[in-house]
Design an enzyme around this catalytic site. Structure first.
Site, PDB file in Angstrom:
ATOM      1  N   ILE A 151      36.950  37.690  36.277  1.00 36.50           N
ATOM      2  CA  ILE A 151      36.549  37.425  37.654  1.00 36.50           C
ATOM      3  C   ILE A 151      36.566  38.715  38.469  1.00 36.50           C
ATOM      4  O   ILE A 151      37.474  38.956  39.271  1.00 36.50           O
ATOM      5  CB  ILE A 151      37.415  36.302  38.276  1.00 36.50           C
ATOM      6  N   PRO A 152      35.577  39.597  38.222  1.00 31.84           N
ATOM      7  CA  PRO A 152      35.517  40.805  39.037  1.00 31.84           C
ATOM      8  C   PRO A 152      35.342  40.432  40.496  1.00 31.84           C
ATOM      9  O   PRO A 152      34.537  39.571  40.832  1.00 31.84           O
ATOM     10  CB  PRO A 152      34.268  41.520  38.504  1.00 31.84           C
ATOM     11  N   HIS A 153      36.175  41.011  41.360  1.00 31.46           N
ATOM     12  CA  HIS A 153      36.076  40.667  42.770  1.00 31.46           C
ATOM     13  C   HIS A 153      36.500  41.834  43.634  1.00 31.46           C
ATOM     14  O   HIS A 153      37.114  42.795  43.153  1.00 31.46           O
ATOM     15  CB  HIS A 153      36.924  39.425  43.093  1.00 31.46           C
ATOM     16  N   GLY A 154      36.178  41.732  44.896  1.00 37.51           N
ATOM     17  CA  GLY A 154      36.592  42.781  45.819  1.00 37.51           C
ATOM     18  C   GLY A 154      36.305  42.356  47.236  1.00 37.51           C
ATOM     19  O   GLY A 154      35.616  41.357  47.483  1.00 37.51           O
TER      20      GLY A 154
END
Lengths: 493, 156
Positions: free
Chosen positions: B65-68
């Site tokens: 879950i790449p997030h930013g």
């Protein structure tokens, strides 16, 4: 007379039924007062209650006692700093507003419905005040949030306008009996009653605070008990010396609730419970007075008066008494709409029952019908009307957890979000045993979209989102900890 | 907020080609950048990779879950992909990844962002759910699977 144990059983059953049904219909938004009243009416008409007890006089006593606690608890929870700025509007609404409402209803009943002027005034007075328990519970429910000062104003109004209605009604009952009204004497008596009520309420309220704070009671339970007794005493003493008891109790509640007093929290909790019990009991008992058939026997008259009250009398009362004010037209319409009638008109109509007025039975039924329609139509629609008029405020975010964190100068600690790996082995032991790197703090766990503030004993679960303060240099260690549960440092308990 | 409020078919891929973690994340950022809520694609990319540097968002069981958070989006945006091949994502459990959820939140809206993270993480922690997604043939199927799963979540 029914057997004592049967009475206890039925009473317990009705109260439990009220509480449970209230929970079941929570989402529909029916005002609770209507529910309790309805259960009372049904219980009565189904002959569940044959206490021989539904006499107007006894009902009046029970309702008065209940009202003391409801109003007192309402006062305790009133925030003085919110009320202060709207105090004068509250007072105008609670006096002038009530009077105008009563007069408009009276004129209509006289000119259009063909009652005598005195009868009209009597009817108007009985239904002139708004209901504190109903307004309090609706405005404090989850569904309504209002802009600005509307909420404290409405609460203050409903808490303080019952005395006016009661005064008007009793004066009118006397006037109908004697056939004349002495307006001059009436005003003097009114002012006197209110002033005595105010003085008794404030002085005794302060006295209670001083006394409770200076006496070291042997048991914590004595604190609510002493205030309980004091509330009743304040009502009674104000009434005994010719003042208004309800007003005195309300003000005493405000004084005590806004003072520093020992064990305030347990006091508030005690009176919250007591107020609910009072409310349920009161409406149940009031419901015992009629059967559905009786209520609907005067549905036509009730409907007309109800419509006049909701759409004409109450708005006029609000608009005229708030002419010099900073409320805009939409706010005034909203204030008009929150004119829920509740217990007071029914209690006042019991005064009618104790008189020998020929119209009293008819009036009592009309009053019931008005209370039912008002509570149903207005009570139900308040959240929607608030939105329609644009006076609703966004619901306050109670859980404002996800905190911002500015890295202080010279610190290498930052707030990061992480997700605990699905097959992490850190989930078998409490946080305190994970051996988190020194200076690391798991601040918040978001599990199933709920916030959990962790302690050392909290156990992480796979898939938990966590907010943690971690030093940059410790990130690798931290990763190891939440993946395997094997930290480098271990602080035993 | 529901996942399906922000994730629509247009931002879902079921056979996303790519061999490396960077390639997959780049492809998904390209995908999400098609919507006007993304104000600056490069800054979004920077935010995502910075977060990835702190700790891999491959949270295990083949899911990442790449997030930013950044001010380069005007609102929360999301994309989802099932990769054509297993990807070495440097996951926390060292397993290859095939399910990738990209979530970009606005830096001033921490609450909704973190709650969505929690919701996605909660759904993805279910083996049946992951299996259904892996077997989905079209973006529409993916959305339907999400919708169905969200409907059965107990509202909190």
């Amino acid at each position: 007379m029914t057997d004592f144990n049967t009475i206890l059983f039925v009473a317990s059953f009705l109260i439990l039924a009220s509480v449970i049904v209230a929970r079941l219909v929570d989402n529909i938004g029916i005002p609770t007062l209507l529910l309790f009243l309805g259960i009372g009416i049904v219980a009565h008409s189904e002959r569940l209650v044959e206490f021989g007890f539904a006499t107007p006089a006894l009902t009046q006593y029970i309702a008065t006692i209940a009202l003391i606690f409801i109003i007192f608890a309402g006062g305790l929870e009133t925030q003085w700093h919110q009320v202060k700025p709207i105090l004068r509007y509250g007072i105008t609404l609670a006096t002038g507003g009530v009077l105008i409402t009563a007069l408009v209803v009276a004129l209509f009943a006289w000119k259009v419905l063909g009652y005598s002027l005195l009868e009209g005034l009597l009817l108007g007075s009985i239904i002139s005040s708004t209901d504190a328990p109903a307004v309090f519970s609706i405005l404090r429910s989850k569904k309504v949030s209002l802009k600005g000062t509307l909420k404290p104003l409405l609460e203050f109004e409903s808490g303080s306008n019952d005395p006016t209605a009661m005064f008007l009604t009793l004066t009118m009952v006397a006037a109908v009996n004697t056939g004349q009204i002495a307006v001059g004497g009436m005003i003097v008596t009114f002012v006197l009653q209110m002033c005595i009520g105010i003085v008794v309420g404030i002085v005794f309220g302060r006295l209670v605070v001083t006394l409770v704070n200076s006496i070291r009671f042997s048991y914590e339970g004595f604190y609510p008990v002493s205030v309980f007794a004091a509330a009743v005493g304040i009502y009674a003493s104000s009434s005994l010396v010719g003042g208004n008891g309800i007003l005195a109790v309300y003000l005493a509640g405000i004084v005590i609730g806004n003072s520093e007093i020992v064990h305030k929290k347990s006091l508030l909790r005690f009176f919250d419970g007591l107020a609910w019990l009072s409310q349920i009991t009161m409406f149940l008992v009031l419901g015992f007075l009629v059967t559905p058939k009786e209520v609907f026997s005067h549905a036509q008259g009730g409907f007309i008066v109800s419509a006049v009250l909701i759409f004409l009398a109450r708005p006029l009362g609000v608009f005229l008494s708030l002419v010099p004010s900073r409320f805009n037209i939409r706010e005034k319409f909203f204030l008009s709409w929150v004119g829920i009638r509740g217990a007071m008109p029914i209690i006042l109509s019991t005064f009618l029952m104790t008189t020998q007025l020929p119209q009293s039975i008819e009036f009592v039924r009309i009053v019931f019908f008005i209370v039912l329609t008002s509570a149903l139509v207005q009570g139900w629609s308040i959240p929607y009307v608030a939105r329609l008029l644009g006076v609703d405020a966004p619901q306050p975010q109670i859980q404002r957890f996800p905190l911002e964190f500015e890295t202080p100068q010279g610190s290498d600690t930052e707030l990061y979000d992480f997700i605990v790996p699905y097959n992490s082995t850190a989930t078998s032991k409490p946080i305190v045993e994970l051996g988190l790197p020194k200076g690391t703090l798991i601040v918040l766990i978001i599990r199933n979209e709920k916030y959990i503030v962790p302690s050392g004993g909290t156990i992480l679960e796979p898939g938990d989102t966590i907010l943690a303060l971690v030093k940059k240099a410790h990130l690798e260690d931290f990763r190891k900890v939440i993946t395997t549960g094997e930290g480098t440092e271990f602080f035993p308990l | 907020m529901k996942i399906t409020d922000i994730l629509t078919e247009d931002y879902v891929r079921v056979h996303l080609e790519g061999t490396s973690k960077e390639e997959i994340i780049d492809a998904m950022i390209d995908l999400v950048a098609k919507q006007p809520k993304v104000l600056d694609k490069e800054r979004v990319r920077k935010a995502i990779f910075e977060r990835e540097k702190i700790m891999s968002t491959g949270v295990g069981s083949g899911f990442a879950i790449p997030h930013g958070k950044t001010d380069a989006v005007s609102d929360i945006v999301a994309a989802f992909a099932v990769t054509a091949q297993p990807i070495d994502y440097q996951s926390l459990d060292d397993q290859p990844v095939r399910l990738v959820f990209l979530l970009v939140g606005r830096d001033t809206m921490v609450g909704p962002h973190i709650k969505l993270l929690s919701r996605i993480s909660r759904l993805m922690n279910n083996e049946d759910f992951r299996k259904q997604l892996l077997e989905a043939k079209t973006p529409k199927e993916v959305i339907d699977i999400f919708k169905q799963a969200e409907e059965t979540l107990t509202e909190s």
